[in-house]
Scaffold this motif. Structure first.
Motif, short mmCIF file in Angstrom:
data_model
loop_
_atom_site.label_atom_id
_atom_site.label_comp_id
_atom_site.label_asym_id
_atom_site.label_seq_id
_atom_site.Cartn_x
_atom_site.Cartn_y
_atom_site.Cartn_z
N TRP A 127 37.06 44.86 22.83
CA TRP A 127 35.81 44.59 22.12
C TRP A 127 34.70 45.50 22.62
O TRP A 127 33.92 46.02 21.82
N LEU A 128 34.63 45.71 23.93
CA LEU A 128 33.62 46.61 24.48
C LEU A 128 33.74 48.00 23.86
O LEU A 128 32.73 48.62 23.51
N ALA A 129 34.95 48.49 23.72
CA ALA A 129 35.17 49.84 23.21
C ALA A 129 34.94 49.94 21.70
O ALA A 129 34.47 50.97 21.22
N GLU A 130 35.22 48.87 20.96
CA GLU A 130 35.21 48.94 19.50
C GLU A 130 33.99 48.35 18.82
O GLU A 130 33.72 48.64 17.66
N SER A 131 33.22 47.53 19.51
CA SER A 131 32.18 46.72 18.86
C SER A 131 30.87 47.44 18.60
O SER A 131 30.07 46.99 17.81
N GLY A 132 30.61 48.52 19.28
CA GLY A 132 29.31 49.18 19.17
C GLY A 132 28.32 48.72 20.22
O GLY A 132 27.19 49.22 20.29
N VAL A 133 28.72 47.78 21.08
CA VAL A 133 27.81 47.29 22.12
C VAL A 133 27.50 48.39 23.14
O VAL A 133 26.39 48.45 23.66
N LEU A 134 28.44 49.28 23.38
CA LEU A 134 28.17 50.39 24.31
C LEU A 134 27.09 51.31 23.76
O LEU A 134 26.23 51.78 24.50
N LYS A 135 27.11 51.55 22.47
CA LYS A 135 26.07 52.38 21.84
C LYS A 135 24.71 51.69 21.98
O LYS A 135 23.70 52.33 22.24
N GLU A 136 24.70 50.38 21.78
CA GLU A 136 23.46 49.62 21.93
C GLU A 136 22.95 49.66 23.36
O GLU A 136 21.74 49.83 23.60
N LEU A 137 23.84 49.54 24.34
CA LEU A 137 23.43 49.57 25.74
C LEU A 137 22.94 50.96 26.15
O LEU A 137 22.11 51.07 27.04
N ALA A 138 23.45 51.99 25.51
CA ALA A 138 23.03 53.35 25.86
C ALA A 138 21.52 53.51 25.72
O ALA A 138 20.88 54.19 26.52
N SER A 139 20.95 52.87 24.71
CA SER A 139 19.51 53.04 24.47
C SER A 139 18.68 51.81 24.85
O SER A 139 17.46 51.85 24.75
N ALA A 140 19.31 50.75 25.29
CA ALA A 140 18.59 49.51 25.61
C ALA A 140 17.79 49.64 26.91
O ALA A 140 18.21 50.29 27.85
N VAL A 141 16.64 49.02 26.92
CA VAL A 141 15.85 48.92 28.16
C VAL A 141 15.64 47.46 28.55
O VAL A 141 15.18 47.17 29.64
N GLU A 142 15.95 46.58 27.65
CA GLU A 142 15.86 45.14 27.87
C GLU A 142 17.26 44.54 27.88
O GLU A 142 18.22 45.19 27.46
N PRO A 143 17.41 43.30 28.32
CA PRO A 143 18.72 42.65 28.24
C PRO A 143 19.23 42.59 26.80
O PRO A 143 18.45 42.53 25.85
N VAL A 144 20.55 42.63 26.67
CA VAL A 144 21.21 42.56 25.35
C VAL A 144 22.05 41.30 25.35
O VAL A 144 22.85 41.07 26.24
N ARG A 145 21.84 40.47 24.32
CA ARG A 145 22.59 39.22 24.19
C ARG A 145 23.20 39.13 22.81
O ARG A 145 22.54 39.41 21.80
N MET A 146 24.48 38.77 22.76
CA MET A 146 25.18 38.60 21.49
C MET A 146 25.87 37.25 21.50
O MET A 146 26.45 36.85 22.51
N ALA A 147 25.82 36.57 20.36
CA ALA A 147 26.34 35.21 20.26
C ALA A 147 27.87 35.18 20.27
O ALA A 147 28.53 36.13 19.87
N TYR A 148 28.39 34.06 20.73
CA TYR A 148 29.83 33.80 20.71
C TYR A 148 30.22 33.35 19.31
O TYR A 148 29.59 32.45 18.73
N ASP A 149 31.25 33.96 18.72
CA ASP A 149 31.77 33.55 17.42
C ASP A 149 33.25 33.93 17.37
O ASP A 149 33.61 35.06 17.03
N ALA A 150 34.11 32.98 17.73
CA ALA A 150 35.55 33.23 17.81
C ALA A 150 36.14 33.61 16.45
O ALA A 150 37.12 34.35 16.39
N ARG A 151 35.54 33.13 15.35
CA ARG A 151 36.08 33.42 14.00
C ARG A 151 36.09 34.92 13.70
O ARG A 151 36.98 35.40 13.02
N VAL A 152 35.10 35.64 14.20
CA VAL A 152 35.03 37.08 13.93
C VAL A 152 35.31 37.92 15.18
O VAL A 152 35.08 39.13 15.18
#
Length: 165
Positions: free
Chosen positions: A72-97
């Protein structure tokens, strides 16, 4: 060979300062982050100095990675978001998706620009974000201390190497 007090004390000092392995420290910090966040998943992500890309530096997951957090880390786009983030990043839990729940916060460390500690595996709230941010400060200090000890060992070896016989 006569007893050389300087050689013995330098050897002991170098041994004491070099007892900390960086990889072991990162593993221990990740495990502690998971424990602090009451989850089984944690790790570190580092963004490049230009903040264009980020890569997973370390991931602690339970055996078999049941939530597939590594992929998920590699495929989700969260790494791209963290590359430019300066604040904490939070994403909700959703097992269905396939969203495992994710929280990352910057680690303030001079020797590690753009480093984030992350936890995953459940929904996270403001209190979790606050706690992980405080933990990130401690992790940054630990990483700085380890870096300082490594530098001290290099200097001590140089002193020992160039000491007159």
């Amino acid at each position: 060979m006569p007893y050389n007090r300087v050689d013995v004390s330098m050897r002991e000092l170098i041994s004491a300062c070099s007892g900390l392995e960086a990889a072991d420290l990162v593993d221990r910090l990740a495990r502690a982050a998971a424990a602090v966040a009451n989850t089984s998943y944690a790790g570190f992500v580092r963004a490049d100095p230009l903040r264009e890309e980020a890569r997973s530096m370390y991931a602690h997951t339970p055996p078999g990675d049941p939530l597939r957090v590594r992929s998920w880390l590699a495929e989700s786009g969260v790494l791209k978001e963290l590359a430019s983030a300066v604040e904490p990043v939070r994403m909700a839990y959703d097992a269905r998706v396939g969203e495992p729940g994710f929280l990352a916060t910057p680690v303030p460390a001079v020797s590690c620009d753009h480093l984030y500690v992350w936890v995953a595996g459940r929904d996270f709230c403001d209190a979790d974000e606050h706690l992980l941010s405080r933990y990130a400060i401690a992790a940054g200090r630990a990483l700085e201390a380890a870096s300082g000890l490594e530098a001290a060992v290099r200097l001590l070896r140089g002193v020992r190497a160039f000491r007159p016989a």
